[in-house]
Scaffold this motif. Structure first.
Motif, PDB file in Angstrom:
ATOM      1  N   GLY A 114      28.848  35.549  51.547  1.00 62.39           N
ATOM      2  CA  GLY A 114      28.717  36.839  52.210  1.00 62.39           C
ATOM      3  C   GLY A 114      29.483  37.941  51.499  1.00 62.39           C
ATOM      4  O   GLY A 114      30.296  37.690  50.605  1.00 62.39           O
ATOM      5  N   LEU A 115      29.208  39.187  51.927  1.00 62.30           N
ATOM      6  CA  LEU A 115      29.822  40.352  51.279  1.00 62.30           C
ATOM      7  C   LEU A 115      31.348  40.334  51.403  1.00 62.30           C
ATOM      8  O   LEU A 115      32.064  40.677  50.458  1.00 62.30           O
ATOM      9  CB  LEU A 115      29.238  41.637  51.900  1.00 62.30           C
ATOM     10  N   GLY A 116      31.845  39.935  52.580  1.00 61.25           N
ATOM     11  CA  GLY A 116      33.296  39.896  52.782  1.00 61.25           C
ATOM     12  C   GLY A 116      33.955  38.949  51.791  1.00 61.25           C
ATOM     13  O   GLY A 116      35.002  39.254  51.209  1.00 61.25           O
ATOM     14  N   HIS A 117      33.323  37.823  51.573  1.00 58.92           N
ATOM     15  CA  HIS A 117      33.843  36.836  50.624  1.00 58.92           C
ATOM     16  C   HIS A 117      33.786  37.390  49.195  1.00 58.92           C
ATOM     17  O   HIS A 117      34.737  37.221  48.415  1.00 58.92           O
ATOM     18  CB  HIS A 117      33.046  35.534  50.752  1.00 58.92           C
ATOM     19  N   ALA A 118      32.699  38.074  48.848  1.00 60.02           N
ATOM     20  CA  ALA A 118      32.555  38.653  47.501  1.00 60.02           C
ATOM     21  C   ALA A 118      33.705  39.630  47.229  1.00 60.02           C
ATOM     22  O   ALA A 118      34.333  39.586  46.160  1.00 60.02           O
ATOM     23  CB  ALA A 118      31.202  39.354  47.368  1.00 60.02           C
ATOM     24  N   VAL A 119      33.980  40.490  48.203  1.00 61.74           N
ATOM     25  CA  VAL A 119      35.044  41.491  48.022  1.00 61.74           C
ATOM     26  C   VAL A 119      36.408  40.794  47.902  1.00 61.74           C
ATOM     27  O   VAL A 119      37.227  41.133  47.046  1.00 61.74           O
ATOM     28  CB  VAL A 119      35.032  42.504  49.194  1.00 61.74           C
ATOM     29  N   TRP A 120      36.620  39.778  48.709  1.00 63.69           N
ATOM     30  CA  TRP A 120      37.883  39.018  48.694  1.00 63.69           C
ATOM     31  C   TRP A 120      38.114  38.368  47.326  1.00 63.69           C
ATOM     32  O   TRP A 120      39.264  38.228  46.877  1.00 63.69           O
ATOM     33  CB  TRP A 120      37.843  37.975  49.813  1.00 63.69           C
ATOM     34  N   CYS A 121      37.024  37.989  46.643  1.00 63.40           N
ATOM     35  CA  CYS A 121      37.137  37.377  45.309  1.00 63.40           C
ATOM     36  C   CYS A 121      37.827  38.329  44.311  1.00 63.40           C
ATOM     37  O   CYS A 121      38.330  37.886  43.279  1.00 63.40           O
ATOM     38  CB  CYS A 121      35.764  36.978  44.769  1.00 63.40           C
ATOM     39  N   ALA A 122      37.862  39.618  44.607  1.00 64.98           N
ATOM     40  CA  ALA A 122      38.468  40.595  43.694  1.00 64.98           C
ATOM     41  C   ALA A 122      39.931  40.876  44.028  1.00 64.98           C
ATOM     42  O   ALA A 122      40.567  41.740  43.404  1.00 64.98           O
ATOM     43  CB  ALA A 122      37.666  41.899  43.745  1.00 64.98           C
ATOM     44  N   ARG A 123      40.509  40.140  44.981  1.00 61.99           N
ATOM     45  CA  ARG A 123      41.833  40.505  45.520  1.00 61.99           C
ATOM     46  C   ARG A 123      42.935  40.578  44.464  1.00 61.99           C
ATOM     47  O   ARG A 123      43.792  41.464  44.506  1.00 61.99           O
ATOM     48  CB  ARG A 123      42.228  39.538  46.651  1.00 61.99           C
ATOM     49  N   ALA A 124      42.915  39.654  43.486  1.00 63.55           N
ATOM     50  CA  ALA A 124      44.004  39.633  42.508  1.00 63.55           C
ATOM     51  C   ALA A 124      43.969  40.875  41.617  1.00 63.55           C
ATOM     52  O   ALA A 124      45.012  41.364  41.174  1.00 63.55           O
ATOM     53  CB  ALA A 124      43.917  38.368  41.656  1.00 63.55           C
ATOM     54  N   VAL A 125      42.787  41.382  41.360  1.00 60.86           N
ATOM     55  CA  VAL A 125      42.654  42.573  40.511  1.00 60.86           C
ATOM     56  C   VAL A 125      43.007  43.838  41.302  1.00 60.86           C
ATOM     57  O   VAL A 125      43.574  44.789  40.773  1.00 60.86           O
ATOM     58  CB  VAL A 125      41.212  42.696  39.946  1.00 60.86           C
ATOM     59  N   ILE A 126      42.703  43.822  42.583  1.00 63.01           N
ATOM     60  CA  ILE A 126      42.969  45.001  43.418  1.00 63.01           C
ATOM     61  C   ILE A 126      44.462  45.136  43.729  1.00 63.01           C
ATOM     62  O   ILE A 126      45.012  46.234  43.712  1.00 63.01           O
ATOM     63  CB  ILE A 126      42.141  44.906  44.733  1.00 63.01           C
ATOM     64  N   GLY A 127      45.135  44.003  43.972  1.00 63.00           N
ATOM     65  CA  GLY A 127      46.573  44.072  44.263  1.00 63.00           C
ATOM     66  C   GLY A 127      46.855  44.903  45.493  1.00 63.00           C
ATOM     67  O   GLY A 127      46.170  44.767  46.514  1.00 63.00           O
TER      68      GLY A 127
END
Ligand code: G1P
Length: 293
Positions: A114-127
């Motif tokens: 899902g979209l929420g999971h896709a966005v969460w996959c970027a967490r380390a880059v977003i900080g």
């Protein structure tokens, strides 16, 4: 609520592009949907252009298997460029495909949860920075662009923002829907958010149209977000939890939106943009008139 805490500049953007694009098969068997051209630019290029105009400096692509051609599109194409240069051709046409070295980051979404999971996959880059999200299926067409309009609003109110537009009530079940509070100009307070509600349960006909500015705390909420509508981890459900904790507003985009997730929307975008182009608009108009009798 102390708004000054939620006003750091928005420098990073997430582009969820891991989807299989099954609605466009067989075109998307070997080519990512995001690379299908609207006139002569791939769909993803419109989103990246919009991001750049809004001041985005770091581009985070959430990709998956078979989607690496998207990254190639934004890379230097040595053979192509040296051949073109050798033939005396200008490379200007490739300018939009250039992303500063080190400014394009990809992360993989291994499973389509899902979209929420896709966005969460970027967490380390977003900080711990606020970030933008672009759903490239939604082609937002206008000047200034949708995200530039949102950044302007963000500079006023800070916090979290989604772009919204009104659709006929019978269509709301395909989207995230806001419960609107007070409005001032193009800005509406968001009192609630619900993903893909039944028509009877929808709090309004204002739908979330694929552009977001979010505070980094949403990543912590996504980490433990359970499955929602359609059995997927929904971004909307985690965003809803921020309401009341942080400022949350909706921006009504002053411009046109094309739903390139559907075939008819894709054709509409192609025709509208072709008609609008200085280099071909007149010819296309003549052709279309003739065709339609
Ligand atoms: C996603 C979001 C939804 C939003 C829509 C916009 O849904 O979950 O809130 O309104 O994009 O296109 P999807 O199209 O992935 O079902």
């Amino acid at each position: 609520m102390n708004n000054t805490n939620f006003r750091k500049p928005v420098r990073k953007a997430v582009f969820p592009v891991a989807g299989l694009g099954t609605r466009f098969l067989p075109a998307t068997k070997a080519i990512p949907k995001e690379l299908l051209p609207v006139v002569d630019r791939p769909l993803i290029q419109y989103a990246v252009d919009e991001a750049r105009e809004a001041g985005i400096e770091e581009f985070v692509f959430v990709t998956g298997r078979g989607k690496t051609a998207i990254v190639e599109h934004f890379d230097t194409a040595y053979e192509l460029e040296s051949t073109m240069t050798g033939r005396g051709k200008s490379l200007d046409v490739l300018d939009p495909t250039r992303i500063q070295p080190g400014s394009l980051v990809t992360v993989r979404q291994q499973v389509p949860l899902g979209l929420g999971h896709a966005v969460w996959c970027a967490r380390a880059v977003i900080g711990d920075e606020p970030f933008a999200i672009f759903l490239p299926d939604e082609l937002m067409y206008g000047s200034p662009g949708c995200m530039a309009q949102m950044v302007e609003a963000y500079n006023e109110v800070g916090g979290n923002l989604v772009s919204v537009l009104e659709v006929p009530m019978e269509e709301v079940s395909s989207y995230g829907v806001i419960a609107p509070g007070e409005s001032k100009g193009n800005l509406t307070e968001v009192k609630g958010l619900v993903e893909k509600p039944k028509v009877a349960d929808a709090p309004s006909n204002k739908i979330v149209s694929g552009r977001y500015i979010l505070q980094p705390e949403v990543m912590d909420l996504l980490a433990s977000q359970g499955k929602g509508a359609g059995g997927e981890i929904q971004l909307t459900d985690s965003m809803a939890k921020l309401i009341g904790e942080q400022p949350f507003h909706a921006v009504t985009f002053n411009g046109r939106r094309f739903d390139c997730g559907s075939k008819v929307g894709f054709v509409e975008a192609t025709l509208a943009i072709a008609l609008d182009r200085e280099d071909m608009g007149e010819e296309v108009r003549k052709m279309a008139k003739k065709m339609l009798g």
